[in-house]
Design a protein around this motif. Structure first.
Motif, PDB file in Angstrom:
ATOM      1  N   ARG A  39       0.826  -1.208   0.000  1.00 48.28           N
ATOM      2  CA  ARG A  39       0.000   0.000   0.000  1.00 48.28           C
ATOM      3  C   ARG A  39       0.861   1.259   0.000  1.00 48.28           C
ATOM      4  O   ARG A  39       0.504   2.283  -0.583  1.00 48.28           O
ATOM      5  CB  ARG A  39      -0.928  -0.001   1.225  1.00 48.28           C
ATOM      6  CG  ARG A  39      -1.940   1.137   1.202  1.00 48.28           C
ATOM      7  CD  ARG A  39      -2.819   1.111   2.433  1.00 48.28           C
ATOM      8  NE  ARG A  39      -3.608  -0.097   2.564  1.00 48.28           N
ATOM      9  CZ  ARG A  39      -4.696  -0.348   1.859  1.00 48.28           C
ATOM     10  NH1 ARG A  39      -5.132   0.504   0.957  1.00 48.28           N
ATOM     11  NH2 ARG A  39      -5.364  -1.466   2.055  1.00 48.28           N
ATOM     12  N   ARG A  90       5.526  -0.865  -6.640  1.00 49.33           N
ATOM     13  CA  ARG A  90       4.096  -1.143  -6.768  1.00 49.33           C
ATOM     14  C   ARG A  90       3.634  -1.184  -8.221  1.00 49.33           C
ATOM     15  O   ARG A  90       2.822  -2.030  -8.604  1.00 49.33           O
ATOM     16  CB  ARG A  90       3.296  -0.091  -6.004  1.00 49.33           C
ATOM     17  CG  ARG A  90       1.789  -0.347  -6.032  1.00 49.33           C
ATOM     18  CD  ARG A  90       1.051   0.762  -5.284  1.00 49.33           C
ATOM     19  NE  ARG A  90      -0.379   0.569  -5.364  1.00 49.33           N
ATOM     20  CZ  ARG A  90      -1.168   0.291  -4.335  1.00 49.33           C
ATOM     21  NH1 ARG A  90      -0.644   0.136  -3.143  1.00 49.33           N
ATOM     22  NH2 ARG A  90      -2.469   0.144  -4.496  1.00 49.33           N
ATOM     23  N   ALA A  98       1.272  -3.877 -10.146  1.00 42.65           N
ATOM     24  CA  ALA A  98      -0.058  -3.484 -10.621  1.00 42.65           C
ATOM     25  C   ALA A  98      -0.229  -3.773 -12.104  1.00 42.65           C
ATOM     26  O   ALA A  98      -1.312  -4.161 -12.547  1.00 42.65           O
ATOM     27  CB  ALA A  98      -0.293  -2.002 -10.340  1.00 42.65           C
ATOM     28  N   GLU A 111      -4.335  -2.975 -10.672  1.00 38.30           N
ATOM     29  CA  GLU A 111      -4.366  -2.184  -9.444  1.00 38.30           C
ATOM     30  C   GLU A 111      -5.435  -2.678  -8.473  1.00 38.30           C
ATOM     31  O   GLU A 111      -5.228  -2.719  -7.249  1.00 38.30           O
ATOM     32  CB  GLU A 111      -4.616  -0.717  -9.781  1.00 38.30           C
ATOM     33  CG  GLU A 111      -4.574   0.221  -8.582  1.00 38.30           C
ATOM     34  CD  GLU A 111      -3.197   0.294  -7.945  1.00 38.30           C
ATOM     35  OE1 GLU A 111      -3.127   0.443  -6.708  1.00 38.30           O
ATOM     36  OE2 GLU A 111      -2.194   0.197  -8.689  1.00 38.30           O
ATOM     37  N   GLU A 112      -6.588  -3.060  -9.013  1.00 35.45           N
ATOM     38  CA  GLU A 112      -7.665  -3.537  -8.149  1.00 35.45           C
ATOM     39  C   GLU A 112      -7.250  -4.793  -7.396  1.00 35.45           C
ATOM     40  O   GLU A 112      -7.550  -4.953  -6.207  1.00 35.45           O
ATOM     41  CB  GLU A 112      -8.914  -3.814  -8.987  1.00 35.45           C
ATOM     42  CG  GLU A 112     -10.117  -4.264  -8.165  1.00 35.45           C
ATOM     43  CD  GLU A 112     -11.349  -4.498  -9.022  1.00 35.45           C
ATOM     44  OE1 GLU A 112     -12.340  -5.016  -8.485  1.00 35.45           O
ATOM     45  OE2 GLU A 112     -11.304  -4.161 -10.235  1.00 35.45           O
ATOM     46  N   ARG A 113      -6.543  -5.680  -8.105  1.00 36.77           N
ATOM     47  CA  ARG A 113      -6.087  -6.916  -7.463  1.00 36.77           C
ATOM     48  C   ARG A 113      -5.049  -6.622  -6.386  1.00 36.77           C
ATOM     49  O   ARG A 113      -5.042  -7.266  -5.336  1.00 36.77           O
ATOM     50  CB  ARG A 113      -5.501  -7.856  -8.529  1.00 36.77           C
ATOM     51  CG  ARG A 113      -5.056  -9.205  -7.988  1.00 36.77           C
ATOM     52  CD  ARG A 113      -6.190  -9.940  -7.322  1.00 36.77           C
ATOM     53  NE  ARG A 113      -5.771 -11.228  -6.803  1.00 36.77           N
ATOM     54  CZ  ARG A 113      -6.360 -11.866  -5.804  1.00 36.77           C
ATOM     55  NH1 ARG A 113      -7.401 -11.318  -5.198  1.00 36.77           N
ATOM     56  NH2 ARG A 113      -5.921 -13.040  -5.399  1.00 36.77           N
ATOM     57  N   VAL A 114      -4.181  -5.647  -6.623  1.00 41.73           N
ATOM     58  CA  VAL A 114      -3.205  -5.249  -5.613  1.00 41.73           C
ATOM     59  C   VAL A 114      -3.924  -4.806  -4.342  1.00 41.73           C
ATOM     60  O   VAL A 114      -3.563  -5.200  -3.226  1.00 41.73           O
ATOM     61  CB  VAL A 114      -2.289  -4.126  -6.137  1.00 41.73           C
ATOM     62  CG1 VAL A 114      -1.456  -3.546  -4.991  1.00 41.73           C
ATOM     63  CG2 VAL A 114      -1.375  -4.658  -7.224  1.00 41.73           C
ATOM     64  N   GLU A 115      -4.967  -3.971  -4.514  1.00 45.49           N
ATOM     65  CA  GLU A 115      -5.721  -3.490  -3.359  1.00 45.49           C
ATOM     66  C   GLU A 115      -6.377  -4.647  -2.613  1.00 45.49           C
ATOM     67  O   GLU A 115      -6.415  -4.665  -1.377  1.00 45.49           O
ATOM     68  CB  GLU A 115      -6.781  -2.484  -3.817  1.00 45.49           C
ATOM     69  CG  GLU A 115      -6.220  -1.140  -4.225  1.00 45.49           C
ATOM     70  CD  GLU A 115      -5.566  -0.415  -3.069  1.00 45.49           C
ATOM     71  OE1 GLU A 115      -5.995  -0.626  -1.904  1.00 45.49           O
ATOM     72  OE2 GLU A 115      -4.625   0.360  -3.304  1.00 45.49           O
ATOM     73  N   GLN A 116      -6.897  -5.628  -3.361  1.00 45.19           N
ATOM     74  CA  GLN A 116      -7.526  -6.783  -2.721  1.00 45.19           C
ATOM     75  C   GLN A 116      -6.523  -7.573  -1.901  1.00 45.19           C
ATOM     76  O   GLN A 116      -6.815  -8.025  -0.788  1.00 45.19           O
ATOM     77  CB  GLN A 116      -8.172  -7.680  -3.785  1.00 45.19           C
ATOM     78  CG  GLN A 116      -9.388  -7.067  -4.466  1.00 45.19           C
ATOM     79  CD  GLN A 116      -9.900  -7.930  -5.617  1.00 45.19           C
ATOM     80  OE1 GLN A 116      -9.250  -8.889  -6.026  1.00 45.19           O
ATOM     81  NE2 GLN A 116     -11.075  -7.588  -6.129  1.00 45.19           N
ATOM     82  N   VAL A 133      -3.698  -6.468  -0.612  1.00 47.93           N
ATOM     83  CA  VAL A 133      -3.286  -5.681   0.549  1.00 47.93           C
ATOM     84  C   VAL A 133      -4.346  -5.733   1.639  1.00 47.93           C
ATOM     85  O   VAL A 133      -4.041  -5.941   2.820  1.00 47.93           O
ATOM     86  CB  VAL A 133      -3.003  -4.220   0.131  1.00 47.93           C
ATOM     87  CG1 VAL A 133      -2.780  -3.358   1.372  1.00 47.93           C
ATOM     88  CG2 VAL A 133      -1.772  -4.157  -0.761  1.00 47.93           C
ATOM     89  N   ASP A 134      -5.602  -5.551   1.243  1.00 47.97           N
ATOM     90  CA  ASP A 134      -6.687  -5.582   2.230  1.00 47.97           C
ATOM     91  C   ASP A 134      -6.754  -6.925   2.935  1.00 47.97           C
ATOM     92  O   ASP A 134      -6.952  -6.990   4.158  1.00 47.97           O
ATOM     93  CB  ASP A 134      -8.031  -5.295   1.548  1.00 47.97           C
ATOM     94  CG  ASP A 134      -8.144  -3.852   1.081  1.00 47.97           C
ATOM     95  OD1 ASP A 134      -7.363  -3.009   1.580  1.00 47.97           O
ATOM     96  OD2 ASP A 134      -8.983  -3.572   0.209  1.00 47.97           O
ATOM     97  N   GLU A 191      -3.668  -7.546   5.385  1.00 46.52           N
ATOM     98  CA  GLU A 191      -3.528  -6.741   6.594  1.00 46.52           C
ATOM     99  C   GLU A 191      -4.054  -7.463   7.832  1.00 46.52           C
ATOM    100  O   GLU A 191      -3.706  -7.111   8.958  1.00 46.52           O
ATOM    101  CB  GLU A 191      -4.233  -5.399   6.413  1.00 46.52           C
ATOM    102  CG  GLU A 191      -3.436  -4.457   5.504  1.00 46.52           C
ATOM    103  CD  GLU A 191      -4.116  -3.119   5.298  1.00 46.52           C
ATOM    104  OE1 GLU A 191      -5.344  -3.056   5.493  1.00 46.52           O
ATOM    105  OE2 GLU A 191      -3.425  -2.166   4.945  1.00 46.52           O
TER     106      GLU A 191
END
Length: 232
Positions: free
Chosen positions: A37, A44, A48, A53-58, A60-61, A64
């Protein structure tokens, strides 16, 4: 643990170095996932581009929550205020397991000693002959798990993971004792010479299974690591 293999006379520290490296790699992998993140663009961006990018966010979420699940104490235990009650149980059990894994010497896997060779000849070969490969290697793996696993449980480092490995060795120990001496009249029968064989590893198994679910319970390295992630 295949990396723990060594010949019988040389490089006695290879297995210990491999085990330490495995745990270091595990912790590093866990620690790096949430950092995507805040990672610099040159780290990053390529990720991505490969997965989006959406998959990266998933990722990371989802990642965590990993540190608390691995290092933290169970929320149910914390909410009930029972974390401190686990500490003496965890430390005492870990120290006892260090002693339990010292076949033929202070450190684990003491090749060439009567204690280690006796474990190979009288336990592994006759009762675990179905395992592939060198019986001495399996004996060494057993000792490494119990010695280093006991140490890690005692200090509360990777408590859940270490407890799972130790529980696996206790399954083997329970099997050995049941195969060699049976139930010994359990639960009400008399035991010859007062040698209660399968009970000790069965109790260890239950304790390690408990710790694999609850975590360290406090006063531990895991607690410090979990606290760092919470602060972040």
């Amino acid at each position: 643990y295949a990396l723990a293999e060594r010949d019988h006379n040389h490089r006695p520290n290879r297995g210990r170095r491999a085990l330490i490296a495995m745990h270091a790699l595990l912790y590093t992998s866990i620690a790096l996932l949430p950092q995507l993140r805040v990672a610099p663009a040159f780290i990053r961006a390529p990720v991505a581009r490969m997965i989006g990018e959406e998959r990266v966010e998933q990722i990371v979420d989802a990642s965590e929550s990993i540190p608390s699940e691995i290092f933290g104490t169970s929320k149910a235990v914390e909410d009930a205020g029972l974390g401190s009650a686990l500490v003496p149980l965890r430390i005492a059990t870990g120290i006892l397991m260090i002693h339990h894994g010292s076949e033929g010497g202070i450190l684990p896997a003491n090749y060439g000693t009567d204690g280690f060779q006796g474990f190979v000849d009288f336990i592994v070969k006759p009762y675990f002959g179905f395992l592939p490969g060198d019986p001495a290697l399996w004996s060494a793996i057993h000792d490494y798990i119990e010695w280093f696993g006991g140490l890690f449980v005692a200090i509360g480092f990777l408590t859940r993971f270490s407890s799972l490995l130790l529980a696996a060795t206790m399954v083997g120990a329970v099997y050995f004792h049941l195969a060699s001496t049976g139930l010994q009249g359990f639960p009400l029968g008399h035991v010859e010479n007062y040698s209660y064989n399968f009970e000790e590893p069965a109790l260890y198994l239950l304790i390690f299974f408990l710790l694999s679910k609850t975590g360290s319970g406090g006063l531990s390295v895991d607690e410090k690591i979990a606290g760092i992630f919470k602060e972040d």
